[in-house]
Design a protein around this motif. Structure first.
Motif, mmCIF file in Angstrom:
data_model
loop_
_atom_site.group_PDB
_atom_site.id
_atom_site.type_symbol
_atom_site.label_atom_id
_atom_site.label_comp_id
_atom_site.label_asym_id
_atom_site.label_seq_id
_atom_site.Cartn_x
_atom_site.Cartn_y
_atom_site.Cartn_z
ATOM 1 N N UNK A 1 0.829 -1.191 0.000
ATOM 2 C CA UNK A 1 0.000 0.000 0.000
ATOM 3 C C UNK A 1 0.869 1.249 0.000
ATOM 4 N N UNK A 2 0.272 2.367 -0.335
ATOM 5 C CA UNK A 2 0.984 3.632 -0.290
ATOM 6 C C UNK A 2 1.451 3.912 1.141
ATOM 7 N N UNK A 3 2.715 4.301 1.275
ATOM 8 C CA UNK A 3 3.352 4.623 2.566
ATOM 9 C C UNK A 3 3.676 3.406 3.430
ATOM 10 N N UNK A 4 3.427 2.190 2.924
ATOM 11 C CA UNK A 4 3.847 1.007 3.669
ATOM 12 C C UNK A 4 5.324 0.749 3.381
ATOM 13 N N UNK B 1 5.744 4.428 -2.477
ATOM 14 C CA UNK B 1 4.986 5.594 -2.940
ATOM 15 C C UNK B 1 4.326 5.217 -4.268
ATOM 16 N N UNK B 2 3.022 5.249 -4.308
ATOM 17 C CA UNK B 2 2.280 4.849 -5.497
ATOM 18 C C UNK B 2 1.814 6.077 -6.273
ATOM 19 N N UNK B 3 2.192 6.119 -7.542
ATOM 20 C CA UNK B 3 1.753 7.206 -8.425
ATOM 21 C C UNK B 3 0.745 6.615 -9.409
ATOM 22 N N UNK C 1 8.519 0.640 -11.745
ATOM 23 C CA UNK C 1 8.929 0.915 -10.364
ATOM 24 C C UNK C 1 10.403 1.265 -10.352
ATOM 25 N N UNK C 2 10.793 2.103 -9.410
ATOM 26 C CA UNK C 2 12.203 2.458 -9.260
ATOM 27 C C UNK C 2 12.459 2.920 -7.830
ATOM 28 N N UNK C 3 13.707 2.783 -7.424
ATOM 29 C CA UNK C 3 14.111 3.235 -6.097
ATOM 30 C C UNK C 3 14.650 4.656 -6.213
ATOM 31 N N UNK C 4 14.074 5.564 -5.437
ATOM 32 C CA UNK C 4 14.544 6.947 -5.379
ATOM 33 C C UNK C 4 14.784 7.281 -3.911
ATOM 34 N N UNK C 5 16.050 7.391 -3.543
ATOM 35 C CA UNK C 5 16.376 7.649 -2.139
ATOM 36 C C UNK C 5 15.922 6.491 -1.268
ATOM 37 N N UNK C 6 15.099 6.799 -0.270
ATOM 38 C CA UNK C 6 14.595 5.747 0.620
ATOM 39 C C UNK C 6 13.169 5.339 0.262
ATOM 40 N N UNK C 7 12.790 5.595 -1.003
ATOM 41 C CA UNK C 7 11.436 5.250 -1.454
ATOM 42 C C UNK C 7 11.471 4.272 -2.625
ATOM 43 N N UNK C 8 10.481 3.397 -2.654
ATOM 44 C CA UNK C 8 10.227 2.571 -3.826
ATOM 45 C C UNK C 8 9.019 3.195 -4.512
ATOM 46 N N UNK C 9 9.265 3.880 -5.607
ATOM 47 C CA UNK C 9 8.200 4.583 -6.320
ATOM 48 C C UNK C 9 7.583 3.641 -7.349
ATOM 49 N N UNK C 10 6.269 3.453 -7.239
ATOM 50 C CA UNK C 10 5.542 2.563 -8.143
ATOM 51 C C UNK C 10 4.645 3.392 -9.039
ATOM 52 N N UNK C 11 4.860 3.271 -10.349
ATOM 53 C CA UNK C 11 4.047 3.981 -11.330
ATOM 54 C C UNK C 11 2.972 3.020 -11.827
ATOM 55 N N UNK C 12 1.725 3.351 -11.515
ATOM 56 C CA UNK C 12 0.611 2.448 -11.810
ATOM 57 C C UNK C 12 -0.261 2.996 -12.934
ATOM 58 N N UNK C 13 -0.284 2.257 -14.034
ATOM 59 C CA UNK C 13 -1.159 2.598 -15.152
ATOM 60 C C UNK C 13 -2.419 1.747 -15.100
#
Length: 222
Positions: A76-79, A91-93, A101-113
């Motif tokens: 989930x977002x922020x988990x 972080x879900x976009x 998906x990619x790692x940016x700093x201490x976040x795993x950013x997920x791009x959801x289409x």
């Protein structure tokens, strides 16, 4: 008095709570997935950290077990998610152009289409695990001259790695949950089996030659 601190254990940055108080001895424990260090008021930070470093294999082993066995993975977002021993915040976009998906700093950013976040993350973990695996096998090939005929990353129930008499190696994909040093060790272990299909003195001497601290890392996997 309590304070938040951080220390590097086997290359991993570990946050902990330092609790100074009226006591004679030092105590280390894992509380709710976090390292708690209780020390006498008179003990210096330098000596406290020396004690932590002496117990680093035990600490990492307990933290990993808490993360992989006692914590249900929620995408989930922020988990939080654990990747190679490091915790990342998801972080879900939404409404992205493509699933990625990619790692940016201490976040795993997920791009959801479209589809599920879980599917995107699992695909990403598989990709970065394979990249790390290829990196380590290439590295050891350069310094040992040994390369398996085939490398497979998959679920292994009773071992972290296997080397067949035909020269094929399988590596447990669960190692993505552990510090990268653990994967490094398992790859080296199986590479050495290409030369010694046993656990003889010569085998362990070869492991120690390329990784003198292997015993410390091996303890994480017990």
């Amino acid at each position: 008095m309590k304070e938040k601190r951080a220390i590097s254990l086997l290359g991993e940055n570990i946050e902990y709570t330092l609790d100074r108080g009226k006591r004679k001895n030092t105590y280390l424990c894992i509380s709710q997935g976090e390292l708690l260090v209780r020390i006498p008021s008179s003990l210096s930070l330098k000596n406290a950290e020396k004690i932590i470093l002496e117990k680093q294999e035990w600490i990492l082993s307990k933290l990993i077990k808490h993360s992989t066995l006692n914590t249900e993975i929620v995408y989930d977002d922020n988990s939080e998610i654990n990747i190679f021993g490091q915790a990342y915040t998801i972080e879900i976009i939404n409404k992205a152009k493509n699933n990625n998906a990619e790692i940016i700093g201490n976040k795993l950013v997920v791009y959801l289409s479209r589809g599920e976040v879980k599917t995107i993350i699992e695909k990403f973990l598989k990709k970065i695990f394979q990249q790390k695996l290829d990196e380590y096998f290439e590295y050891f090939y350069k310094i040992t001259g040994l390369m398996p005929k085939k490398v497979t990353a998959k679920k292994l129930n009773r071992s972290w790695g296997r080397c067949s008499s035909e020269g094929n190696i399988s590596i447990s994909n669960k190692l993505v949950d552990y510090p990268s040093a653990a994967l490094y060790y398992v790859v080296l272990h199986e590479i050495c089996h290409l030369k010694y299909m046993n656990h003889s003195k010569e085998f362990w001497n070869m492991v120690a030659y390329y990784m003198p601290e292997y015993k410390e890392v091996r303890n994480l996997l017990k």
